[in-house]
Scaffold this motif. Structure first.
Motif, PDB file in Angstrom:
ATOM      1  N   PRO A  13       0.804  -1.236   0.000  1.00  0.00           N
ATOM      2  CA  PRO A  13       0.000   0.000   0.000  1.00  0.00           C
ATOM      3  C   PRO A  13       0.827   1.272   0.000  1.00  0.00           C
ATOM      4  O   PRO A  13       0.449   2.251  -0.652  1.00  0.00           O
ATOM      5  CB  PRO A  13      -0.820  -0.129   1.291  1.00  0.00           C
ATOM      6  N   HIS A  14       1.964   1.304   0.711  1.00  0.00           N
ATOM      7  CA  HIS A  14       2.736   2.541   0.775  1.00  0.00           C
ATOM      8  C   HIS A  14       3.396   2.859  -0.564  1.00  0.00           C
ATOM      9  O   HIS A  14       3.516   4.032  -0.934  1.00  0.00           O
ATOM     10  CB  HIS A  14       3.785   2.478   1.884  1.00  0.00           C
ATOM     11  N   LEU A  15       3.795   1.830  -1.323  1.00  0.00           N
ATOM     12  CA  LEU A  15       4.373   2.083  -2.647  1.00  0.00           C
ATOM     13  C   LEU A  15       3.305   2.553  -3.627  1.00  0.00           C
ATOM     14  O   LEU A  15       3.560   3.425  -4.464  1.00  0.00           O
ATOM     15  CB  LEU A  15       5.062   0.821  -3.167  1.00  0.00           C
ATOM     16  N   PRO A 189       2.596  12.663   8.868  1.00  0.00           N
ATOM     17  CA  PRO A 189       1.554  11.989   9.649  1.00  0.00           C
ATOM     18  C   PRO A 189       0.512  11.273   8.785  1.00  0.00           C
ATOM     19  O   PRO A 189      -0.027  10.238   9.198  1.00  0.00           O
ATOM     20  CB  PRO A 189       0.915  13.138  10.433  1.00  0.00           C
ATOM     21  N   LEU A 190       0.252  11.808   7.591  1.00  0.00           N
ATOM     22  CA  LEU A 190      -0.707  11.169   6.694  1.00  0.00           C
ATOM     23  C   LEU A 190      -0.023  10.110   5.829  1.00  0.00           C
ATOM     24  O   LEU A 190      -0.553   9.014   5.624  1.00  0.00           O
ATOM     25  CB  LEU A 190      -1.373  12.215   5.808  1.00  0.00           C
ATOM     26  N   ALA A 191       1.176  10.430   5.334  1.00  0.00           N
ATOM     27  CA  ALA A 191       1.893   9.508   4.455  1.00  0.00           C
ATOM     28  C   ALA A 191       2.304   8.233   5.169  1.00  0.00           C
ATOM     29  O   ALA A 191       2.575   7.207   4.514  1.00  0.00           O
ATOM     30  CB  ALA A 191       3.118  10.200   3.871  1.00  0.00           C
ATOM     31  N   ALA A 192       2.350   8.258   6.509  1.00  0.00           N
ATOM     32  CA  ALA A 192       2.719   7.060   7.274  1.00  0.00           C
ATOM     33  C   ALA A 192       1.584   6.043   7.323  1.00  0.00           C
ATOM     34  O   ALA A 192       1.830   4.849   7.541  1.00  0.00           O
ATOM     35  CB  ALA A 192       3.126   7.456   8.693  1.00  0.00           C
ATOM     36  N   PRO A 194      -0.418   4.556   5.054  1.00  0.00           N
ATOM     37  CA  PRO A 194      -0.373   3.375   4.175  1.00  0.00           C
ATOM     38  C   PRO A 194       0.602   2.299   4.647  1.00  0.00           C
ATOM     39  O   PRO A 194       0.406   1.112   4.359  1.00  0.00           O
ATOM     40  CB  PRO A 194       0.050   3.963   2.822  1.00  0.00           C
ATOM     41  N   TYR A 195       1.670   2.690   5.365  1.00  0.00           N
ATOM     42  CA  TYR A 195       2.581   1.690   5.928  1.00  0.00           C
ATOM     43  C   TYR A 195       1.862   0.805   6.952  1.00  0.00           C
ATOM     44  O   TYR A 195       2.275  -0.330   7.205  1.00  0.00           O
ATOM     45  CB  TYR A 195       3.772   2.370   6.599  1.00  0.00           C
ATOM     46  N   VAL A 200      -5.071   5.891   1.969  1.00  0.00           N
ATOM     47  CA  VAL A 200      -5.144   7.354   1.939  1.00  0.00           C
ATOM     48  C   VAL A 200      -5.309   7.784   0.487  1.00  0.00           C
ATOM     49  O   VAL A 200      -4.576   7.313  -0.392  1.00  0.00           O
ATOM     50  CB  VAL A 200      -3.861   7.991   2.524  1.00  0.00           C
ATOM     51  N   SER A 201      -6.245   8.673   0.227  1.00  0.00           N
ATOM     52  CA  SER A 201      -6.446   9.192  -1.114  1.00  0.00           C
ATOM     53  C   SER A 201      -5.318  10.158  -1.474  1.00  0.00           C
ATOM     54  O   SER A 201      -5.096  11.143  -0.756  1.00  0.00           O
ATOM     55  CB  SER A 201      -7.787   9.921  -1.208  1.00  0.00           C
ATOM     56  N   PRO A 202      -4.586   9.918  -2.571  1.00  0.00           N
ATOM     57  CA  PRO A 202      -3.550  10.859  -2.981  1.00  0.00           C
ATOM     58  C   PRO A 202      -4.088  12.262  -3.239  1.00  0.00           C
ATOM     59  O   PRO A 202      -3.404  13.254  -2.962  1.00  0.00           O
ATOM     60  CB  PRO A 202      -2.991  10.238  -4.263  1.00  0.00           C
ATOM     61  N   LYS A 203      -5.302  12.362  -3.763  1.00  0.00           N
ATOM     62  CA  LYS A 203      -5.887  13.677  -4.023  1.00  0.00           C
ATOM     63  C   LYS A 203      -6.136  14.422  -2.715  1.00  0.00           C
ATOM     64  O   LYS A 203      -5.825  15.606  -2.594  1.00  0.00           O
ATOM     65  CB  LYS A 203      -7.189  13.530  -4.817  1.00  0.00           C
ATOM     66  N   PHE A 204      -6.680  13.713  -1.731  1.00  0.00           N
ATOM     67  CA  PHE A 204      -6.891  14.347  -0.425  1.00  0.00           C
ATOM     68  C   PHE A 204      -5.560  14.733   0.198  1.00  0.00           C
ATOM     69  O   PHE A 204      -5.422  15.823   0.775  1.00  0.00           O
ATOM     70  CB  PHE A 204      -7.639  13.387   0.507  1.00  0.00           C
ATOM     71  N   ALA A 205      -4.566  13.849   0.078  1.00  0.00           N
ATOM     72  CA  ALA A 205      -3.256  14.118   0.668  1.00  0.00           C
ATOM     73  C   ALA A 205      -2.633  15.371   0.061  1.00  0.00           C
ATOM     74  O   ALA A 205      -2.077  16.217   0.790  1.00  0.00           O
ATOM     75  CB  ALA A 205      -2.339  12.920   0.467  1.00  0.00           C
TER      76      ALA A 205
END
Length: 242
Positions: A13-15, A189-192, A194-195, A200-205
């Protein structure tokens, strides 16, 4: 990078979050800074083409070409759409298919830090862009990259150099580009999440990144940076006419 990286981008998921976030940066840059219509887009360091396919799907009509040095990684792709293709090539000396002033957009997403001569790659991007063409480049924040390495979240050994946001801007400027936008993205805090398996929606991020950028003390928590630049319509000649 090799074929195992392509496998990870199918299952981790993180990739997936990272590749889709980078693709969204390019999509938004094209929509904001370029008039509509068909385009030719080149991705330098395209891996197995997943990011390129994401961009093609979102942007629409055009020709999308990816350059990848590692044959095993390039050949690990799934079936590609008719308007997407991958070519083996070196970012620092692009193949003959990449003629001078032949592309509308060039993307270099998390690739410059892997190169022994990032300035040569930037000069190649300038060469193949049409006057007025867009460059979109990203790189990891060196501080957070080191933290992620210590936590064994990334393999820092594949990075040849560290490039800060200021360094990214300098690379572009010294090779003739005009910077249109440059800031951090992928707020830690948001990018962590998916790990941890939390989608997490990339658009929202990216929308949140825009708000974070207004607050310097939060901005420091962005783990990546991006730059959008333009090849000038007219380049000034030097005194000797070159």
């Amino acid at each position: 990078m090799d074929a195992s990286y392509a496998l990870g981008r199918k299952t981790k998921p993180h990739l997936l979050f990272r590749l889709r976030s980078r693709a969204e940066v390019v999509v938004r840059a094209v929509r904001r800074y370029r008039a509509g219509g068909s385009l030719r887009l080149l991705e330098i360091g395209a891996a197995e083409g997943r990011t390129l396919v994401e961009m093609a799907s979102a942007i629409g009509v055009g020709e999308y070409i990816g350059i990848e040095y590692d044959d095993g990684l390039r050949q690990a792709h799934a079936p590609l759409p008719p308007n997407v293709k991958l070519i083996r090539g070196d970012a620092m000396s692009l193949p003959s298919e990449c003629g001078q002033a032949s592309f509308d957009v060039v993307s270099m997403l998390a690739v410059l830090e892997h190169l022994s001569d990032s300035s040569a790659a930037m000069a190649e991007a300038f060469r193949i862009l049409k006057p007025g063409g867009l460059l979109v480049a990203t790189c990891p924040n060196p501080f957070w990259d080191a933290v992620a390495h210590r936590l064994r979240l990334v393999d820092e050994s594949v990075h040849v150099q560290d490039i800060s946001l200021a360094g990214l801007r300098e690379l572009a400027t010294s090779n003739g580009f005009e910077t249109l936008a440059a800031r951090g993205f992928m707020w830690a805090p948001l990018a962590a999440l998916p790990y941890l398996g939390i989608p997490v929606s990339p658009k929202f991020a990216l929308d949140l990144d825009g708000l974070v950028d207004r607050l310097p003390w939060l901005r420091k928590l962005c783990v990546n940076a991006y730059l959008v630049a333009r090849r000038p319509e007219h380049r000034e000649q030097s005194a000797d006419g070159d």
